[in-house]
Structures are given as C-alpha cells and as structure tokens.
Write an enzyme that holds these catalytic residues in place. Structure first.
Site, PDB file in Angstrom:
ATOM      1  N   LYS A 153      -1.574   8.053  -0.610  1.00  0.00           N
ATOM      2  CA  LYS A 153      -2.976   7.956  -0.227  1.00  0.00           C
ATOM      3  C   LYS A 153      -3.103   8.226   1.271  1.00  0.00           C
ATOM      4  O   LYS A 153      -2.107   8.021   1.965  1.00  0.00           O
ATOM      5  CB  LYS A 153      -3.527   6.591  -0.605  1.00  0.00           C
ATOM      6  CG  LYS A 153      -3.250   5.471   0.407  1.00  0.00           C
ATOM      7  CD  LYS A 153      -4.038   4.235   0.082  1.00  0.00           C
ATOM      8  CE  LYS A 153      -4.312   3.456   1.328  1.00  0.00           C
ATOM      9  NZ  LYS A 153      -4.960   2.176   1.168  1.00  0.00           N
TER      10      LYS A 153
ATOM     11  N   ASP B 278      -1.209   5.321  -6.529  1.00  0.00           N
ATOM     12  CA  ASP B 278      -2.121   4.245  -6.118  1.00  0.00           C
ATOM     13  C   ASP B 278      -1.343   2.975  -6.416  1.00  0.00           C
ATOM     14  O   ASP B 278      -1.178   2.603  -7.583  1.00  0.00           O
ATOM     15  CB  ASP B 278      -3.414   4.297  -6.936  1.00  0.00           C
ATOM     16  CG  ASP B 278      -4.421   3.266  -6.438  1.00  0.00           C
ATOM     17  OD1 ASP B 278      -3.996   2.158  -6.051  1.00  0.00           O
ATOM     18  OD2 ASP B 278      -5.623   3.576  -6.426  1.00  0.00           O
ATOM     19  N   HIS B 279      -0.841   2.317  -5.355  1.00  0.00           N
ATOM     20  CA  HIS B 279       0.123   1.246  -5.619  1.00  0.00           C
ATOM     21  C   HIS B 279      -0.503   0.075  -6.379  1.00  0.00           C
ATOM     22  O   HIS B 279       0.201  -0.704  -7.001  1.00  0.00           O
ATOM     23  CB  HIS B 279       0.822   0.790  -4.334  1.00  0.00           C
ATOM     24  CG  HIS B 279      -0.036  -0.021  -3.430  1.00  0.00           C
ATOM     25  ND1 HIS B 279      -0.804   0.530  -2.459  1.00  0.00           N
ATOM     26  CD2 HIS B 279      -0.250  -1.350  -3.364  1.00  0.00           C
ATOM     27  CE1 HIS B 279      -1.473  -0.426  -1.832  1.00  0.00           C
ATOM     28  NE2 HIS B 279      -1.144  -1.582  -2.354  1.00  0.00           N
TER      29      HIS B 279
ATOM     30  N   LYS C  87       0.934  -2.662  -9.999  1.00  0.00           N
ATOM     31  CA  LYS C  87       0.968  -4.126 -10.075  1.00  0.00           C
ATOM     32  C   LYS C  87       0.921  -4.564 -11.535  1.00  0.00           C
ATOM     33  O   LYS C  87       0.056  -4.113 -12.300  1.00  0.00           O
ATOM     34  CB  LYS C  87      -0.232  -4.729  -9.325  1.00  0.00           C
ATOM     35  CG  LYS C  87      -0.171  -4.537  -7.822  1.00  0.00           C
ATOM     36  CD  LYS C  87      -1.360  -5.203  -7.150  1.00  0.00           C
ATOM     37  CE  LYS C  87      -1.438  -4.833  -5.689  1.00  0.00           C
ATOM     38  NZ  LYS C  87      -0.338  -5.375  -4.887  1.00  0.00           N
TER      39      LYS C  87
ATOM     40  N   HIS D 163      -8.226   1.911  -4.944  1.00  0.00           N
ATOM     41  CA  HIS D 163      -7.660   0.738  -5.628  1.00  0.00           C
ATOM     42  C   HIS D 163      -8.670  -0.005  -6.503  1.00  0.00           C
ATOM     43  O   HIS D 163      -8.404  -0.304  -7.660  1.00  0.00           O
ATOM     44  CB  HIS D 163      -7.116  -0.266  -4.606  1.00  0.00           C
ATOM     45  CG  HIS D 163      -6.171   0.330  -3.613  1.00  0.00           C
ATOM     46  ND1 HIS D 163      -5.172   1.199  -3.981  1.00  0.00           N
ATOM     47  CD2 HIS D 163      -6.063   0.175  -2.276  1.00  0.00           C
ATOM     48  CE1 HIS D 163      -4.500   1.550  -2.891  1.00  0.00           C
ATOM     49  NE2 HIS D 163      -5.018   0.940  -1.845  1.00  0.00           N
TER      50      HIS D 163
ATOM     51  N   LYS E 281      -5.950 -14.215   1.501  1.00  0.00           N
ATOM     52  CA  LYS E 281      -5.505 -12.920   0.967  1.00  0.00           C
ATOM     53  C   LYS E 281      -5.486 -13.074  -0.547  1.00  0.00           C
ATOM     54  O   LYS E 281      -4.671 -13.836  -1.092  1.00  0.00           O
ATOM     55  CB  LYS E 281      -4.108 -12.592   1.482  1.00  0.00           C
ATOM     56  CG  LYS E 281      -3.582 -11.266   0.964  1.00  0.00           C
ATOM     57  CD  LYS E 281      -2.255 -10.933   1.617  1.00  0.00           C
ATOM     58  CE  LYS E 281      -1.543  -9.769   0.939  1.00  0.00           C
ATOM     59  NZ  LYS E 281      -2.313  -8.548   0.882  1.00  0.00           N
TER      60      LYS E 281
HETATM   61  N1  LIG Z   1       2.752   2.459   5.764  1.00  0.00           N
HETATM   62  C1  LIG Z   1       2.170   2.006   4.697  1.00  0.00           C
HETATM   63  O1  LIG Z   1       2.276   0.809   4.360  1.00  0.00           O
HETATM   64  C2  LIG Z   1       1.374   2.924   3.798  1.00  0.00           C
HETATM   65  C3  LIG Z   1       0.720   2.388   2.684  1.00  0.00           C
HETATM   66  C4  LIG Z   1       0.028   3.248   1.824  1.00  0.00           C
HETATM   67  C5  LIG Z   1      -0.035   4.596   2.105  1.00  0.00           C
HETATM   68  N2  LIG Z   1       0.567   5.116   3.215  1.00  0.00           N
HETATM   69  C6  LIG Z   1       0.473   6.553   3.441  1.00  0.00           C
HETATM   70  O2  LIG Z   1       1.775   7.110   3.443  1.00  0.00           O
HETATM   71  C7  LIG Z   1       1.893   8.157   4.400  1.00  0.00           C
HETATM   72  C8  LIG Z   1       3.034   7.807   5.356  1.00  0.00           C
HETATM   73  O3  LIG Z   1       2.715   6.577   5.992  1.00  0.00           O
HETATM   74  P1  LIG Z   1       3.585   5.961   7.178  1.00  0.00           P
HETATM   75  O4  LIG Z   1       2.967   4.665   7.510  1.00  0.00           O
HETATM   76  O5  LIG Z   1       5.029   6.030   6.825  1.00  0.00           O
HETATM   77  O6  LIG Z   1       3.245   6.987   8.337  1.00  0.00           O
HETATM   78  P2  LIG Z   1       4.022   7.266   9.686  1.00  0.00           P
HETATM   79  O7  LIG Z   1       5.089   6.289   9.916  1.00  0.00           O
HETATM   80  O8  LIG Z   1       2.990   7.460  10.749  1.00  0.00           O
HETATM   81  O9  LIG Z   1       4.552   8.739   9.391  1.00  0.00           O
HETATM   82  C9  LIG Z   1       5.612   9.117   8.554  1.00  0.00           C
HETATM   83  C10 LIG Z   1       6.434  10.188   9.231  1.00  0.00           C
HETATM   84  O10 LIG Z   1       5.679  11.370   9.371  1.00  0.00           O
HETATM   85  C11 LIG Z   1       6.072  12.029  10.585  1.00  0.00           C
HETATM   86  N3  LIG Z   1       4.855  12.245  11.394  1.00  0.00           N
HETATM   87  C12 LIG Z   1       4.087  11.343  11.987  1.00  0.00           C
HETATM   88  N4  LIG Z   1       3.069  11.912  12.640  1.00  0.00           N
HETATM   89  C13 LIG Z   1       3.208  13.229  12.483  1.00  0.00           C
HETATM   90  C14 LIG Z   1       2.479  14.342  12.882  1.00  0.00           C
HETATM   91  N5  LIG Z   1       1.377  14.226  13.623  1.00  0.00           N
HETATM   92  N6  LIG Z   1       2.888  15.561  12.483  1.00  0.00           N
HETATM   93  C15 LIG Z   1       3.987  15.689  11.719  1.00  0.00           C
HETATM   94  N7  LIG Z   1       4.738  14.647  11.320  1.00  0.00           N
HETATM   95  C16 LIG Z   1       4.352  13.444  11.684  1.00  0.00           C
HETATM   96  C17 LIG Z   1       7.002  11.130  11.324  1.00  0.00           C
HETATM   97  O11 LIG Z   1       8.320  11.590  11.148  1.00  0.00           O
HETATM   98  P3  LIG Z   1       9.045  12.628  12.158  1.00  0.00           P
HETATM   99  O12 LIG Z   1       8.374  12.523  13.482  1.00  0.00           O
HETATM  100  O13 LIG Z   1      10.475  12.167  12.161  1.00  0.00           O
HETATM  101  O14 LIG Z   1       8.861  13.930  11.503  1.00  0.00           O
HETATM  102  C18 LIG Z   1       6.857   9.791  10.623  1.00  0.00           C
HETATM  103  O15 LIG Z   1       8.056   9.084  10.582  1.00  0.00           O
HETATM  104  C19 LIG Z   1       0.543   8.231   5.108  1.00  0.00           C
HETATM  105  O16 LIG Z   1      -0.190   9.288   4.578  1.00  0.00           O
HETATM  106  C20 LIG Z   1      -0.133   6.907   4.790  1.00  0.00           C
HETATM  107  O17 LIG Z   1      -1.518   7.062   4.670  1.00  0.00           O
HETATM  108  C21 LIG Z   1       1.278   4.301   4.065  1.00  0.00           C
END
Ligand SMILES: NC(=O)c1ccc[n+]([C@@H]2O[C@H](COP(=O)([O-])OP(=O)(O)OC[C@H]3O[C@@H](n4cnc5c(N)ncnc54)[C@H](OP(=O)(O)O)[C@@H]3O)[C@@H](O)[C@H]2O)c1
Length: 511
Positions: free
Chosen positions: A155, A184-185, A189, A247, A352
């Site tokens: 998402k 969609d986590h 559940k 969700h 929560k």
């Molecule tokens: N975190 C959560 O709990 C969560 C929950 C639900 C959904 N999501 C979704 O899952 C996806 C990943 O989430 P995340 O929290 O893991 O994100 P993140 O840590 O910001 O990004 C994941 C990886 O993408 C690369 N990245 C970051 N910004 C970038 C940019 N501007 N251009 C190219 N690469 C970039 C980075 O790796 P490198 O720099 O090593 O390439 C980073 O380690 C997102 O779309 C988010 O909406 C996250």
C-alpha cells in the site's frame, strides 16, 4: 485441499527499508521455523544500499531488533541466514539492473534448484510500483519460461481512483491480474477472516444478518499514537486514504457481503466487488452532513503528552489533512436497504483497538419497561474485536433475580486466546504463505480497489474544495463532538467507545 508450494525465490525490492526489517523478514523466518517454506527456497534482497550477502544477513537478521524477543533458536537463525542473498541496484527501474538481477536469479535458481519461479515483493516508495514491473518485463522476468512470476504490491495502491486505474493498467500490461497480489495486511488478520467464518459457518447469525433485524453497524479503528516523526509522509495521505479506503472498507466487505458460492478467490472477491458497487455515493453537500474530518490538538494520551498535529515535524502550519474521520453511509442492496453504517478511525484516541459492532433492533414491544426503564435501553449487540484481545461478545438482556421482571444486560464471550495455545500467525506470514501457494483470496482485486476509491473520491474532492469544515479534538479523547451528531435521528444508539478488554464495560455483567 491446500495448494502445495512450488520451489521458488522471493525477491524483496526495498530490502534495506523499514518494512522489510519490521515485518517481511521476520514473517519469512516464522514460515521457515513453522516448516511452511518449500524445501527449495531462497530469498534475495534488492535495494540501492551497498551490502554484501553477509552484511545484509547481519542487518536484517542478527542485528534486527524486530527479530529479537521472538524466542528463536540461534542454530535455526544461522541455517535460515544461509538462504538469504543480496543484490545492490543502481536504480530500481533500470534495465541494466534488471539484467544483473536476472543473472543472479539464474545462479541462485541453479544453486537451490528453485527453477524459474519468482515472487517479486515491492516494498519501495510507491512511485516505483509501475516502473519496476516494466523493467522486469524488459528482461522477461514477468513471464519466465518454465516457471511463474508473481508480483506483490504494497500500500498505498494509488492516491485516488484515477491513479489506481492507471497503476492497474500499467501492472496488467506486464503481469496477469491473477499474478498481481495487492497486499492489505488487515486481510491477513485471523479475526478479519473470522468475520466470514462467523457469518457463514453458523446457522443462526445469517438469518438475522439483514435490514429486518439489524439496526446499525459500526466499525471503529482507533490508534493511540500521533504521527510522530512521520508527519511529512502522513500529511500527504490522511486518515481516509490511509485507513478507510483500504483496510476498513475490506473489513466492511467481510461484514456486509453476500454469501459467496465457494470459499475461493474468485467467489469471495466477486462478492466484495458487488458490495463496493452497492455503496451509496456520498457527494457534494452530503459530505458535510455524513462525514466528519478532524485534526488533533495537543493533549495527554495513554502514551504521554502529544503536541498538536500542526506542530508535528514535517506538517505545515495550515495543514488541512485529517487525522480523524467518522462517517455514516448506506448500502443500496436488498439486504441492507435503510440500515445506517458507521466507520470511524483516528490517531491519538484513548485506546488502540479495532472492532465491529452489530446492533440488533429492539423487540417490537418493551414488555418489561414497567419494572424499570432499563428494559428500554437494553441493547442486543454483537461485538467482534479485531485487535487487541481478539474475540467476540454477544450482549443481551436477562432477568435480574428477585421480584418483578427487571432486566439487565449480560454477555457471552469468546476469546481467540482460548482456542489455541499456538501464537496466532502474523498477518504478513499468512499473506506471504498464501502468495507462495498462488492463492490470492486474501489479496485485493484490481477492480475492487478502484471501486473502493470511487466511493472515497467525492469525499476527498469536497474536502479539497473546503466544502466541509475541519473539526478539532483534543489528543487522548474519542474525537470531536461533531461525530456524535452523525447518529441524530437513530433512537437509542451511538458510538460504542470500546474499553481495554472486550467485555470490560461497567454496563454489563459477565454470564
Ligand atoms: N513501514 C511500514 O510499516 C509499512 C506498512 C505498510 C505499508 N508500507 C509500504 O511499504 C513500502 C515500503 O515502506 P518502508 O517503510 O520500508 O519504506 P522506506 O524504508 O522509506 O523505503 C524502503 C526502501 O526504498 C528505498 N528508497 C527510499 N526512498 C527512495 C527513493 N526516493 N527512491 C528510490 N528508493 C528509495 C530505500 O532503499 P535504498 O536506498 O537502499 O534503495 C529504502 O530502504 C512503502 O510503499 C510503504 O507505503 C510500509
């Protein structure tokens, strides 16, 4: 019969990121520990950060705080680490990178005898969701010879109906719809899945599950935390996009859809689509009457003092992004004609908790109201707690022992923790396992994601034009008063503000 799992390689794009460490790698390890992974399996992390295989294993396994406290065995972790590899990329969507990745996958395929079966998990910023699959297609990784290729997309899936449509078209131009897994986590559940089992595996709920017996349905998803340091990211989305479009509409679909003819992806996802098509649009001036948006001001929450949303890091002083939404709406189909549905979600609320409350209609006559007026207030409610303290409670009136016919509410309850001594599987483990089996039942289908956006789009547009006010609430409260007014005209019903435990309500007596 469960689908067998083919040997395969799981490729995580964005492997250096937060989600990979927090959820994905721990989920795959849980599958490994539980003996669910196929014998022939490997995991390849890919992102721009420069890691060796060893450095990657250190980061996501041995030094990963989200792996700690998991009660794992060191030997098992070591053995699992040998299945993990890493590929650094220059850019995610470059063809040169895709070629390098393909060569690495061919090597691993030979080494682990996984053949050409791949799951590509996109855990990257959303702007890369369409360009990575295109790069994979340029080197044939979308349709490998003698194998299969699946794509998991995180998402948010689009930002509105138009962008979701465009993303669908782009993905479907290179992957078959059945190979696209929109995660969609919430659907992972147990308790969300249990909504279907409760309704369709029992003879006594479904005959009552309609406009003749149900007065209203409400869904609450409350968080205690504010935006913290993620204000910049959150301000671009808001509660309607972040929680409701995906969700909570999925939870609603489980509560309100028609019985599917089979418990398979085609039937269940078909019924959900019909349900989304039946949502009565909320347009123009109805937005101000039926949807309340609000932002939190400074206050004391369960987690301590919180500064106001507009003071949070990365949030503009004049931000109009909602941290709370409450809405009332209708489903125009045979089953639900005239029944009001309510959804609310917000940050910095007192607890929560996520729960669904079905309130049944009162009996046609208040026979015992002569003994005390409590009989008039006695609700028959079915409360389905999605998280935490997962379970269900059914509340109904019983006679107070002694003279006359005084009535008191009591409840019968069931707690998930009583059903099994095993840990309830984490959403991501369950969903990843389903994808490995090629079962998309618990993933969102492209057309229904668009349909869900079509429902929320007019609300977003009205807000953009400032056609509805932005209410305020103090952090640590149950939201703005304006949300209570959504219940005007519905006799004897209102929001049920949940307590910590499913049955912890002074109003009720445990049976
Ligand atoms: N975190 C959560 O709990 C969560 C929950 C639900 C959904 N999501 C979704 O899952 C996806 C990943 O989430 P995340 O929290 O893991 O994100 P993140 O840590 O910001 O990004 C994941 C990886 O993408 C690369 N990245 C970051 N910004 C970038 C940019 N501007 N251009 C190219 N690469 C970039 C980075 O790796 P490198 O720099 O090593 O390439 C980073 O380690 C997102 O779309 C988010 O909406 C996250």
């Amino acid at each position: 019969m469960a689908n067998p799992i083919d040997p395969h390689i799981l490729i995580i794009y964005g492997a250096s990121g937060d989600l990979a460490q927090r959820k994905l790698i721990p989920a795959v390890f849980d599958l490994y520990r539980g003996g669910y992974l196929p014998e022939k399996f490997a995991l390849l992390g890919a992102s721009r950060t420069d890691y060796t295989d060893e450095a990657f294993r250190e980061k996501v396994l041995f030094e990963n705080e989200f792996m700690q406290g998991n009660g794992y065995d060191e030997d098992q972790l070591k053995a699992f680490s040998e299945l993990l590899f890493y590929q650094d990329l220059k850019a995610y969507d470059g063809v040169e990178d895709a070629k390098k990745l393909k060569a690495k996958l061919e090597d691993l395929g030979e080494q682990f005898e996984t053949g050409s079966n791949y799951i590509f998990y996109l855990s990257t910023p959303p702007k890369l969701y369409s360009s990575i699959p295109k790069a994979l297609a340029e080197v044939g990784l979308n349709k490998p010879e003698n194998g299969w290729s699946r794509l998991v997309v995180e998402k948010p899936f689009g930002y509105d109906e138009k962008s979701a449509k465009q993303l669908n078209e782009e993905l479907q131009s290179v992957f078959r719809e059945n190979d696209i897994y929109r995660i969609d986590h919430y659907l992972g559940k147990e308790t969300v899945q249990n909504l279907l089992v409760t309704r369709f595996a029992n003879g006594f709920f479904e005959p009552l599950w309609n406009r003749n017996y149900i007065q209203s349905v409400q869904i609450t998803a409350a968080e205690t935390v504010g935006v913290g340091s993620r204000g910049g990211y959150y301000d671009e989305s808001g509660a309607l996009r972040d929680m409701i479009q995906n969700h909570l509409l999925q939870v609603l679909a489980h509560v309100a859809m028609e019985p599917p003819i089979r418990a398979d992806a085609y039937s269940i996802r078909g019924e959900k689509m019909k349900l989304f098509q039946s949502l009565r649009a909320i347009t123009g001036e109805q937005v101000a009457q039926q949807v309340v948006r609000a932002q939190y001001d400074a206050g004391d929450t369960k987690d301590g003092h919180v500064e106001g949303y507009r003071e949070a890091e990365g949030v503009p002083d004049d931000s109009m992004t909602e941290t709370y939404v409450a809405m009332k709406f209708f489903i125009d189909n045979w089953r639900w004609a005239g029944v009001p549905f309510f959804i609310r979600t917000g940050k910095c609320l007192p607890l929560k908790v996520t729960e669904v409350v079905i309130t049944f209609k009162n009996p046609p006559q208040a026979l015992f109201s002569g003994y005390d007026d409590y009989a008039l207030k006695c609700d028959n409610q079915l409360i389905m707690r999605i998280q935490p303290d997962e379970g269900m409670a059914l509340e109904f009136g019983m006679k107070v022992p002694g003279e006359g016919f005084r009535v008191k509410n009591v409840d019968m309850d069931f707690f998930y923790r009583d059903l099994t001594t095993k840990d309830v599987p984490e959403s991501y483990s369950r969903l990843l396992l389903d994808c490995m089996k090629g079962d998309p039942t618990l993933y969102a289908r492209g057309d229904s994601v668009e349909q869900a956006w079509a429902f929320v789009d007019p609300i977003l547009q009205a807000w953009e034009k400032n056609e509805a006010p932005l209410a305020r609430y103090t952090a640590g409260t149950w939201g703005p008063e304006e949300a209570d007014r959504l219940w005007d005209g519905i006799t004897g019903a209102s929001w049920r503000n949940p307590a910590e435990s499913l049955i912890d309500d002074k109003h009720y007596t445990k049976l």
